[in-house]
Design an enzyme around this catalytic site. Sequence first.
Site, PDB file in Angstrom:
ATOM      1  N   GLY A   7       0.835  -1.202   0.000  1.00 48.84           N
ATOM      2  CA  GLY A   7       0.000   0.000   0.000  1.00 48.84           C
ATOM      3  C   GLY A   7       0.863   1.241   0.000  1.00 48.84           C
ATOM      4  O   GLY A   7       0.800   2.043   0.919  1.00 48.84           O
ATOM      5  N   ASP A  11       0.825   4.064  -1.499  1.00 46.79           N
ATOM      6  CA  ASP A  11       0.236   5.284  -2.082  1.00 46.79           C
ATOM      7  C   ASP A  11       0.937   6.542  -1.568  1.00 46.79           C
ATOM      8  O   ASP A  11       1.103   7.512  -2.302  1.00 46.79           O
ATOM      9  CB  ASP A  11      -1.257   5.363  -1.772  1.00 46.79           C
ATOM     10  CG  ASP A  11      -1.508   5.426  -0.278  1.00 46.79           C
ATOM     11  OD1 ASP A  11      -1.337   4.389   0.400  1.00 46.79           O
ATOM     12  OD2 ASP A  11      -1.825   6.511   0.234  1.00 46.79           O
ATOM     13  N   SER A  51       3.396   2.830  17.149  1.00 48.63           N
ATOM     14  CA  SER A  51       2.098   3.519  17.127  1.00 48.63           C
ATOM     15  C   SER A  51       0.983   2.834  17.904  1.00 48.63           C
ATOM     16  O   SER A  51       0.044   3.504  18.345  1.00 48.63           O
ATOM     17  CB  SER A  51       1.664   3.752  15.689  1.00 48.63           C
ATOM     18  OG  SER A  51       1.654   2.528  14.974  1.00 48.63           O
TER      19      SER A  51
HETATM   20  C1  LIG Z   1      -3.987   4.668  12.470  1.00 46.38           C
HETATM   21  C2  LIG Z   1      -2.752   3.974  12.776  1.00 46.38           C
HETATM   22  C3  LIG Z   1      -1.586   4.208  12.037  1.00 46.38           C
HETATM   23  C4  LIG Z   1      -1.541   5.139  10.859  1.00 46.38           C
HETATM   24  O1  LIG Z   1      -1.816   6.462  11.248  1.00 46.38           O
HETATM   25  P1  LIG Z   1      -2.191   7.590  10.196  1.00 46.38           P
HETATM   26  O2  LIG Z   1      -2.377   8.806  10.988  1.00 46.38           O
HETATM   27  O3  LIG Z   1      -3.445   7.129   9.490  1.00 46.38           O
HETATM   28  O4  LIG Z   1      -1.066   7.654   9.229  1.00 46.38           O
HETATM   29  C5  LIG Z   1      -0.421   3.571  12.428  1.00 46.38           C
HETATM   30  N1  LIG Z   1      -0.418   2.712  13.470  1.00 46.38           N
HETATM   31  C6  LIG Z   1      -1.512   2.453  14.203  1.00 46.38           C
HETATM   32  C7  LIG Z   1      -1.404   1.507  15.339  1.00 46.38           C
HETATM   33  C8  LIG Z   1      -2.716   3.080  13.875  1.00 46.38           C
HETATM   34  O5  LIG Z   1      -3.798   2.818  14.614  1.00 46.38           O
END
Ligand SMILES: *Cc1c(COP(=O)(O)O)cnc(C)c1O
Length: 319
Positions: A209, A211, A305
């Site tokens: 992905g 993009d 994240s």
């Molecule tokens: C949403 C998310 C992302 C990506 O974040 P964006 O702000 O859409 O780029 C990465 N890691 C986790 C765990 C997420 O929940």
Amino acid sequence: MDSSPTYQDVVAAAARLLGHAHRTPVLRSSTIDGRLGAQLHFKCENFQRMGAFKFRGAFNALSRFTPAQRRAGVLAFSSGNHAQAIALSARLLEMPAAILMPLDAPVSKVEATRGYGAEVIQFDRYTQDREALAAGLAQERGMTLIPPFDHPDVIAGQGTAARELFEEAGELDALFVCLGGGGLLSGSALVARALAPRCKVYGVEPEAGNDGQQSFRTGRIVDIPTPKTIADGAQTQHLGRYTFEIIRRDVDDIFTVTDAQLVEAMKFFAERMKMVVEPTGCLSLAGACHAGLDLKGRRVGVIVSGGNVDLQRFASLVA
Ligand SMILES: *Cc1c(COP(=O)(O)O)cnc(C)c1O
């Protein structure tokens, strides 16, 4: 379109989040430092409330609602973590929430969203246009739609994680950020440009992905079919107008990694750092390891994240 967020909006978001979001730990690993010959500083948003950084953007956005907006409530569409973030923030701020979620979203994420008291409406992400569905519902019910990444208050909220990382780790030479629609990356880039102008900022997305990489290289937003990857939080089809503008201006490059590289990072986090990190949360470390950059002697920030993954799925991925 509202005006594009700035670093000052990140500072204001941090004040709104104080006492509501966790200040997540910044962890180190001598194993990975030795392997890369660098100093890695992991900002562990897998320990954030509801298990991902998305609480930051959602809570910031909902905190800014007018009393009338609060009464009607919030509507969101999400493949998972944004849903939980909106649901939890709506509960904390005492407003109704309705969430559109794909039928194939991880069970744990659907259940967690319902558990926070939100109404869940499911749809088929491979055939139905979620944005049109959401806009229709928002109009019907008078609810305010908060998108998962392309909103100034969401971007500003997401930026607060990187701000805490710079406060704690000091100067960094490079910062790796997981990339889906770009809320986390654009917010982080605003912070880096303000606090550490020499720090390189890199987005990392799944190879299936890419993009964001295509958009970054061609200078226009590239739209792709929903990618098939284990990184379910990065199955976005395109960057947003706000996120793309900031990424184009403030980000240095975008790299891609394979699902196998994500699994390798997942195993590393589990084995060496005793952390459960979801596949999407492994993008940044996989990027630092496989982008082909020489990081020797560098101070490197890695934003982890999120940590929301069904244990069954986690077990089968790392087995
Ligand atoms: C949403 C998310 C992302 C990506 O974040 P964006 O702000 O859409 O780029 C990465 N890691 C986790 C765990 C997420 O929940």
